[in-house]
Scaffold this motif. Structure first.
Motif, short mmCIF file in Angstrom:
data_model
loop_
_atom_site.label_atom_id
_atom_site.label_comp_id
_atom_site.label_asym_id
_atom_site.label_seq_id
_atom_site.Cartn_x
_atom_site.Cartn_y
_atom_site.Cartn_z
N ARG A 56 93.08 82.66 97.33
CA ARG A 56 92.29 82.12 98.28
C ARG A 56 92.47 80.65 98.61
NH1 ARG A 56 86.57 84.13 100.69
NH2 ARG A 56 86.40 82.93 102.37
N GLN A 57 92.92 80.14 99.77
CA GLN A 57 93.38 78.67 99.90
C GLN A 57 92.41 78.68 101.60
OE1 GLN A 57 94.52 76.33 98.36
NE2 GLN A 57 94.92 77.76 96.71
N GLY A 58 91.16 78.02 101.36
CA GLY A 58 90.28 78.10 102.62
C GLY A 58 90.21 79.40 103.20
N ASP A 59 90.55 79.47 104.35
CA ASP A 59 90.60 80.92 105.25
C ASP A 59 91.73 81.70 105.01
OD1 ASP A 59 88.13 79.89 106.14
OD2 ASP A 59 89.01 79.11 108.08
N ALA A 60 92.63 81.15 104.26
CA ALA A 60 93.89 81.90 103.99
C ALA A 60 93.57 82.98 102.65
CB ALA A 60 95.17 81.17 103.68
N ILE A 61 93.79 84.12 102.70
CA ILE A 61 93.27 84.86 101.55
C ILE A 61 94.36 85.74 101.39
CG2 ILE A 61 91.61 86.98 101.13
CD1 ILE A 61 89.62 85.52 103.10
N ARG A 62 94.72 86.09 100.34
CA ARG A 62 95.66 87.17 99.83
C ARG A 62 94.84 88.27 98.86
NH1 ARG A 62 99.69 87.86 95.45
NH2 ARG A 62 99.05 85.85 94.57
N PHE A 63 94.65 89.29 99.40
CA PHE A 63 93.92 90.59 99.17
C PHE A 63 95.02 91.09 98.03
CE2 PHE A 63 91.59 90.22 102.97
CZ PHE A 63 90.38 90.33 102.56
N ASN A 64 94.25 91.85 96.98
CA ASN A 64 94.71 92.77 96.11
C ASN A 64 95.42 94.04 97.05
OD1 ASN A 64 95.58 94.98 93.96
ND2 ASN A 64 94.31 93.71 92.84
N PRO A 65 96.61 94.25 96.90
CA PRO A 65 97.54 95.13 97.37
C PRO A 65 97.07 96.61 97.33
CG PRO A 65 99.05 94.19 95.90
CD PRO A 65 97.66 93.51 95.99
N THR A 66 96.58 96.92 96.10
CA THR A 66 96.11 98.13 95.64
C THR A 66 94.59 98.54 96.49
OG1 THR A 66 97.08 98.08 93.58
CG2 THR A 66 95.21 99.77 93.80
N LEU A 67 93.96 97.29 96.63
CA LEU A 67 92.71 97.57 97.28
C LEU A 67 92.97 97.52 98.76
CD1 LEU A 67 89.53 97.64 97.59
CD2 LEU A 67 89.81 94.84 97.95
N LEU A 68 94.05 96.99 99.53
CA LEU A 68 94.40 97.11 100.60
C LEU A 68 95.02 98.69 100.94
CD1 LEU A 68 96.44 93.81 101.46
CD2 LEU A 68 93.85 94.44 102.26
N ALA A 69 95.58 99.10 100.17
CA ALA A 69 96.13 100.64 100.33
C ALA A 69 94.91 101.56 100.21
CB ALA A 69 96.97 101.00 99.00
N PHE A 70 93.93 101.38 99.32
CA PHE A 70 92.66 102.09 99.31
C PHE A 70 92.08 102.00 100.61
CE2 PHE A 70 88.24 102.76 98.14
CZ PHE A 70 88.30 103.88 97.63
N ALA A 71 91.65 100.87 101.19
CA ALA A 71 91.05 100.39 102.55
C ALA A 71 91.87 101.28 103.55
CB ALA A 71 90.75 99.01 102.58
N ALA A 72 93.11 101.14 103.73
CA ALA A 72 93.77 101.59 104.88
C ALA A 72 93.67 103.08 104.85
CB ALA A 72 95.13 101.32 104.74
N HIS A 73 93.63 103.90 103.62
CA HIS A 73 93.48 105.17 103.56
C HIS A 73 91.98 105.71 104.06
CE1 HIS A 73 94.06 109.25 101.64
NE2 HIS A 73 92.75 108.96 101.44
N HIS A 74 90.94 104.64 104.00
CA HIS A 74 89.62 105.07 104.16
C HIS A 74 89.29 104.40 105.41
CE1 HIS A 74 89.46 106.39 100.10
NE2 HIS A 74 88.67 107.21 100.10
N ARG A 75 90.11 103.64 105.93
CA ARG A 75 89.97 103.07 107.40
C ARG A 75 88.86 102.16 107.43
NH1 ARG A 75 90.04 108.23 107.94
NH2 ARG A 75 88.22 108.37 108.79
N PHE A 76 88.58 101.20 106.06
CA PHE A 76 87.44 100.37 106.34
C PHE A 76 88.11 98.92 106.12
CE2 PHE A 76 87.68 101.09 101.76
CZ PHE A 76 87.56 99.89 101.29
N GLU A 77 87.35 97.95 106.51
CA GLU A 77 87.87 96.61 106.44
C GLU A 77 87.36 95.94 105.13
OE1 GLU A 77 87.22 92.17 108.75
OE2 GLU A 77 86.55 94.11 109.89
N PRO A 78 88.14 95.47 104.36
CA PRO A 78 87.75 94.55 103.25
C PRO A 78 87.66 93.22 103.64
CG PRO A 78 90.05 94.97 102.91
CD PRO A 78 89.57 95.53 104.19
N ARG A 79 86.20 92.68 103.37
CA ARG A 79 86.03 91.29 103.94
C ARG A 79 85.52 90.50 102.68
NH1 ARG A 79 82.50 90.72 109.21
NH2 ARG A 79 84.30 91.66 110.05
N PRO A 80 85.94 89.33 102.21
CA PRO A 80 85.58 88.47 101.04
C PRO A 80 84.44 87.60 101.79
CG PRO A 80 87.45 87.57 101.81
CD PRO A 80 87.31 88.95 102.66
N VAL A 81 83.34 87.51 101.01
CA VAL A 81 82.22 86.46 101.46
C VAL A 81 82.73 85.15 101.31
CG1 VAL A 81 80.44 88.05 100.69
CG2 VAL A 81 81.10 86.36 99.02
#
Length: 359
Positions: A56-81
């Motif tokens: 994470r650099q400011g508002d630029a965020i690189r998510f864990n790709p495994t979590l992104l695949a899991f989120a896409a499968h369940h159709r939810f948005e992962p959002r870091p605080v």
């Protein structure tokens, strides 16, 4: 690892414990919460933990790709605080403190399954009966009953939360996973296989073919074996030794090949015959064994090691040669003739300082 997920409005808690903090356990916690609630939120807030945010650099965020695949499968948005924004993650921190003070303190349990069973009862009981923070006049249970219909529906096919990795197998029929060794069929050594592991079992696959399923071990240096794998390996080695013995016999005494063919026609134990003929070969030599086998084949004797042994004895007695008896001497007798190099006598003068005077 304690996995805690809490719904923002109703404050419904899901609690589950794992033996590690790997990504597969992290995703299994999500799947367990979604199944317990029969749905899932549209947005999931995460603290900036490594399982969710790699960089994470400011508002630029690189998510864990495994979590992104899991989120896409369940159709939810992962959002870091936001970093250092305690008000955005207060619900989870208060839930963790509530779990620590009201569930875990002074609790006794037998194993992980017992602990998780108690956690499920606690979430459905005392934790659900506490007042809802958003509407103190109702309980969390009543608030969740209102909130549940607005949750997203679960996908028709569950997401595979297993840990998956490629492993290279050496010459031994074992796959090393998590500091333990699991057996595989000996026909699949020296390959790259796939290990899929969940908290309860370890599956080993060659492409799409399932080779073995083991109960997962959390020890270190343990060997988890399937009896059929070991038996097949022992039978294969026994067969290999038998073929090596036959090849050795055929080279030393070519007539043994014909003898073994006749023995096979009678249904004899070829392994037993091979072992006895190899011992006769060591005692009498190749030329004598060849002659004895030819004599046996020329007679009406059965194709067996006993007629060969008797022929060898007759040939030995006719030449008046002593029997070939193997003598196994003990170690101290065998070592008595060991060559010992004596020291030169002049070195003793150096030891005594070059003087003949007695002390």
């Amino acid at each position: 690892m304690a996995f805690v997920m809490v719904l923002s409005w109703s404050r419904q808690i899901y609690l589950r414990f794992f033996l590690d903090a790997r990504m597969d356990s992290f995703l299994a916690g999500h799947a367990g919460a979604f199944a317990a609630w029969s749905g899932l939120p549209r947005i999931l807030l995460y603290d900036n933990l490594r399982s969710a945010v790699l960089e994470r650099q400011g508002d630029a965020i690189r998510f864990n790709p495994t979590l992104l695949a899991f989120a896409a499968h369940h159709r939810f948005e992962p959002r870091p605080v936001a970093v250092a924004r305690g008000n955005e993650k207060g619900r989870v921190e208060r839930a963790i403190r509530y779990v620590r003070e009201n569930f875990f303190a002074a609790r006794k349990f037998v194993d992980l399954d017992d602990l998780n069973a108690q956690a499920a009862l606690w979430c459905a009981g005392p934790a659900a009966d506490r007042p809802c923070r958003e509407e103190p006049t109702i309980t969390v249970r009543e608030a969740f009953a209102r909130e549940q219909p607005s949750l997203l529906a679960l996908p028709a096919n569950p997401y595979p939360c297993e840990l998956q990795l490629a492993v290279k197998v050496g010459k031994q029929p074992y796959v090393r996973f998590d500091l333990n060794d699991y057996t595989i069929p000996h026909t699949h050594v020296r390959r790259v296989l796939t290990v899929r592991a969940d908290p309860r079992q370890v599956r080993i696959l060659d492409g799409a073919d399932l080779l073995a399923t083991h109960v997962r071990s959390y020890d270190r240096g343990a060997q988890i074996e399937i009896v059929a794998h070991i038996d097949a390996l022992v039978a294969r080695k026994r067969e290999a030794r038998h073929h090596r013995g036959l090849d050795h016999l055929a080279r030393a005494a070519p007539a043994s090949h014909t003898l073994m063919l006749r023995a096979a026609e009678r249904g004899a134990n070829l392994g037993n015959i091979t072992a006895h003929l190899l011992r006769l070969l060591d005692r009498y030599g190749a030329a004598e064994l060849q002659a004895a086998i030819e004599e046996t084949l020329a007679s009406d004797a059965a194709p067996h090691q006993n007629p060969v042994r008797l022929a060898l004895e007759r040939r030995r007695e006719s030449r008046q040669i002593p029997p070939p008896v193997t003598v196994n001497l003990p170690e101290h007798v065998r070592s008595k003739d060991t060559l010992v190099t004596p020291h030169r006598l002049d070195i003793y003068d150096q030891i005594t300082g070059g003087t003949d005077e007695l002390a």
